[in-house]
Design a protein around this motif. Structure first.
Motif, mmCIF file in Angstrom:
data_model
loop_
_atom_site.group_PDB
_atom_site.id
_atom_site.type_symbol
_atom_site.label_atom_id
_atom_site.label_comp_id
_atom_site.label_asym_id
_atom_site.label_seq_id
_atom_site.Cartn_x
_atom_site.Cartn_y
_atom_site.Cartn_z
ATOM 1 N N GLU A 64 0.842 -1.246 0.008
ATOM 2 C CA GLU A 64 0.029 0.043 0.060
ATOM 3 C C GLU A 64 0.905 1.115 -0.152
ATOM 4 O O GLU A 64 1.796 1.356 0.576
ATOM 5 C CB GLU A 64 -0.944 0.005 1.133
ATOM 6 N N GLY A 65 0.308 2.188 -1.097
ATOM 7 C CA GLY A 65 1.482 3.462 -0.966
ATOM 8 C C GLY A 65 2.493 3.389 -2.006
ATOM 9 O O GLY A 65 2.910 4.421 -2.596
ATOM 10 N N GLU A 66 2.497 2.360 -2.664
ATOM 11 C CA GLU A 66 3.634 2.324 -3.527
ATOM 12 C C GLU A 66 3.080 2.486 -4.981
ATOM 13 O O GLU A 66 1.820 2.127 -5.296
ATOM 14 C CB GLU A 66 4.193 0.820 -3.748
ATOM 15 N N THR A 67 3.822 3.270 -5.771
ATOM 16 C CA THR A 67 3.446 3.494 -7.120
ATOM 17 C C THR A 67 4.079 2.580 -8.248
ATOM 18 O O THR A 67 5.298 2.879 -8.313
ATOM 19 C CB THR A 67 3.548 5.135 -7.382
ATOM 20 N N ILE A 68 3.177 1.945 -9.073
ATOM 21 C CA ILE A 68 3.742 1.028 -9.864
ATOM 22 C C ILE A 68 3.268 1.442 -11.417
ATOM 23 O O ILE A 68 2.183 1.883 -11.677
ATOM 24 C CB ILE A 68 3.194 -0.533 -9.736
ATOM 25 N N PRO A 69 4.040 1.223 -12.329
ATOM 26 C CA PRO A 69 3.686 1.662 -13.825
ATOM 27 C C PRO A 69 2.815 0.686 -14.151
ATOM 28 O O PRO A 69 2.589 -0.617 -13.729
ATOM 29 C CB PRO A 69 5.192 1.348 -14.458
ATOM 30 N N VAL A 70 1.905 0.960 -15.178
ATOM 31 C CA VAL A 70 1.012 0.117 -15.889
ATOM 32 C C VAL A 70 1.641 -1.032 -16.466
ATOM 33 O O VAL A 70 2.613 -1.079 -17.125
ATOM 34 C CB VAL A 70 0.071 1.073 -17.145
ATOM 35 N N GLY A 71 1.159 -2.216 -16.050
ATOM 36 C CA GLY A 71 1.788 -3.569 -16.531
ATOM 37 C C GLY A 71 2.603 -4.069 -15.582
ATOM 38 O O GLY A 71 3.245 -5.248 -15.860
ATOM 39 N N GLY A 72 3.218 -3.337 -14.603
ATOM 40 C CA GLY A 72 4.108 -3.691 -13.621
ATOM 41 C C GLY A 72 3.331 -4.773 -12.646
ATOM 42 O O GLY A 72 2.202 -4.341 -12.290
ATOM 43 N N LYS A 73 4.214 -5.726 -12.259
ATOM 44 C CA LYS A 73 3.682 -6.739 -11.382
ATOM 45 C C LYS A 73 3.335 -6.184 -9.989
ATOM 46 O O LYS A 73 4.148 -5.624 -9.261
ATOM 47 C CB LYS A 73 4.390 -7.914 -11.112
ATOM 48 N N ILE A 74 2.193 -6.486 -9.393
ATOM 49 C CA ILE A 74 1.988 -6.029 -8.107
ATOM 50 C C ILE A 74 1.663 -7.055 -7.262
ATOM 51 O O ILE A 74 1.557 -7.247 -6.095
ATOM 52 C CB ILE A 74 0.621 -5.189 -8.015
#
Length: 526
Positions: A64-74
């Protein structure tokens, strides 16, 4: 052959390039059904729910709170417990996974029973401990109320399913996912002592209880955590508010293991304040008004959990996802107030004391049948109109504004409306509304006429398309039908509507009908 399913940051809109994890709705290691809401994420415009595309056991990668590029694994979804254990342990054998899995810990003390955070309603994913009714180490019996917890709607009493000796692991104010342990019940005093003194995994959870716990973070600045920092969303928010580098905060080692929780950040902040207090006292001799010498500010932390958290999220989402517009109409309510006074004088005959709000609710039940676009719900794709009016009535409580629903209000008499609103309002204030009491509404009324408020811009209660507010009545001079000037009671009516569904023409027609009924109140009763 089994396989791992990757969960990636979705794209919501052509211009979205990255998203921020707002809230994980499913806990680490929990089984996820296909179609279940897995998490909420934020793009540059909205907070959006993400539904799982496959079923499986969840392993969270992006916190929670992390910014991830579109398509990046979450995250990843495993089909079997063995695959999940391999994911968590980097491909190692499943055996080591037994250590972090706190659930089986009571087996270390034979006969100990785990007490889990219960689920109250299909949508509940977590609960907050409001109050323990029984002290640590007390003997409890099956059916006894041992604690109260809050979900997104109510405060609920929890009755023990077991008889035994209580060991508490989740403290007041802690927010615990559904199904996670909050306490343990031992059958004998020996089992209880084993639990408390390290005979089972729950023992570390009791460690933060002593007052000495906050002292640990004081030395934290000497050690910088390296690698990925695991912290809860609330911990990250508090760290940002306090200006704290999370790499300097040591996790408490409680039920979350190596993850930093809000209590760790608060303890670190308190330790910093203690260290800073001594140097701060030195500049005291500097010229200052005598009356201000030694005065210190007091800060009170109010956890944003339970009902308040849900209300805040819903209001934010409403403004972010709809095209809201508010229009105001001033109405002469002199005769409406006179009618209400007559009904109050006849309250012994009626069996109740009719309020202005009762009359306004009855009036809206008539008006909305003529305006199906306002008596409707909209999910962004499909508009649903309704045959009857399910009126959400705003009720002010200590936890914020609740909106229980008066069902089929267009079919009820004035006295029936009075009785139903009284019942729902009392349940809301007592925090004992039924689970579905605030769902299924098609329109909302908010009446602030008892306060010195003339005009407001109420926020639409999603997925409804409009909300109507009423200000206070004010005595004003007005031109009477015979051309003379005389006193009249005037009230502002404000209508907020979703401009995706309702346009200005329809808004004007709604106001015309509202004005007619309020200025000819006898028609409300027909």
């Amino acid at each position: 052959m089994h396989m791992i399913t990757e969960v990636v940051m979705p794209r919501a809109g052509l211009t979205m390039v990255e998203g921020t994890i707002s809230t994980w709705k499913i806990a680490e290691g929990a089984f996820v059904e296909k179609g279940a809401v897995l998490m909420e994420y934020e793009n540059e415009k909205n907070v959006i729910e993400y539904e799982a595309l496959e079923s499986g056991i969840l392993h969270i990668i992006a916190q929670e709170g992390e910014t991830i590029p579109v398509g990046g694994k979450i995250a990843e979804l495993a089909e079997t417990p063995e695959e999940y254990n391999a994911l968590v342990n980097g491909g190692a054998a499943p055996a080591p996974a037994a250590a972090p899995a706190a659930a089986p810990a009571p087996a270390a003390v034979e006969g100990v029973i785990e007490v889990e955070m219960p689920r109250a309603g299909l949508t509940m994913v977590e609960g907050t401990i409001a109050e323990w009714k029984v002290a640590e180490g007390a003997e409890i019996t099956k059916g006894q109320v041992i604690m109260e917890y809050e979900n997104e709607k109510n405060t609920i009493e929890y009755e023990s399913l077991y008889t035994g000796i209580l060991h508490i692991t989740a403290q007041v104010g802690d927010t615990i996912p559904v199904g996670k342990p909050i306490a343990y019940v031992a059958q004998t005093r020996e089992q209880y002592e084993a639990l408390v003194n390290g005979g089972a995994a729950p023992a570390p959870a009791a460690a933060p209880a002593p007052a000495a716990a906050p002292a640990a973070p004081a030395a934290a600045p000497a050690v910088k955590n390296t690698g990925r920092i695991r912290a809860t969303g609330l911990a990250k928010k508090l760290a940002s508010d306090f200006g704290i580098d999370l790499r300097e905060v040591a996790p408490s080692g409680g039920p979350d293991g190596g993850r930093i929780v809000a209590a760790d950040v608060r303890a670190y902040h308190a330790a910093q304040a203690t260290r800073a207090a001594a140097p701060a006292a030195a500049p005291a001799p500097t010229p200052a008004p005598a009356a201000c010498a030694g005065v210190q500010d007091e800060i009170t932390e109010i956890p944003w959990t339970g009902v308040r958290k849900t209300i805040a999220r819903n209001m934010f989402n409403s403004l972010q996802t709809t095209a809201q517009n508010t229009c105001v109409c001033k109405v002469d309510v002199t005769e409406l107030l006179e009618l209400r006074a007559k009904l109050v004088a006849d309250q012994e005959v009626l069996g109740c004391k009719i309020t202005v709000n009762d009359l306004l609710c009855k009036m809206l039940g008539k008006v909305l049948l003529k305006h199906p676009l306002a008596n409707a719900t909209f999910d962004g794709k499909t508009l649903f109109t309704h045959k009857h009016v399910q009126l959400s009535v705003a009720v002010a409580t200590e936890d914020g504004l609740m909106v229980p629903v008066v069902r089929n209000i267009d079919t009820l008499s004035l006295t029936e409306i009075n009785a139903e609103i009284k019942k729902l309002a009392q349940q809301a204030k007592d925090k004992c509304l039924p689970g579905d009491a605030m769902s299924g509404g098609t329109f909302t009324i908010t009446n602030v006429g008892m306060f010195p408020i003339d005009i407001g811009t109420p926020v639409i209660n999603l997925p409804q398309t409009a909300i109507c507010g009423f200000g206070r009545p004010v005595l004003e001079p007005a031109v009477l039908p015979d051309g003379t000037i005389g006193p009249r009671q005037k009230m502002n009516v404000f209508l907020t509507f979703d401009h995706q569904v309702i346009d200005g023409l329809e808004c004007g027609r709604i106001f015309k009908d509202i004005q007619y009924y309020m200025e000819h109140p006898e028609m409300i009763l027909i």
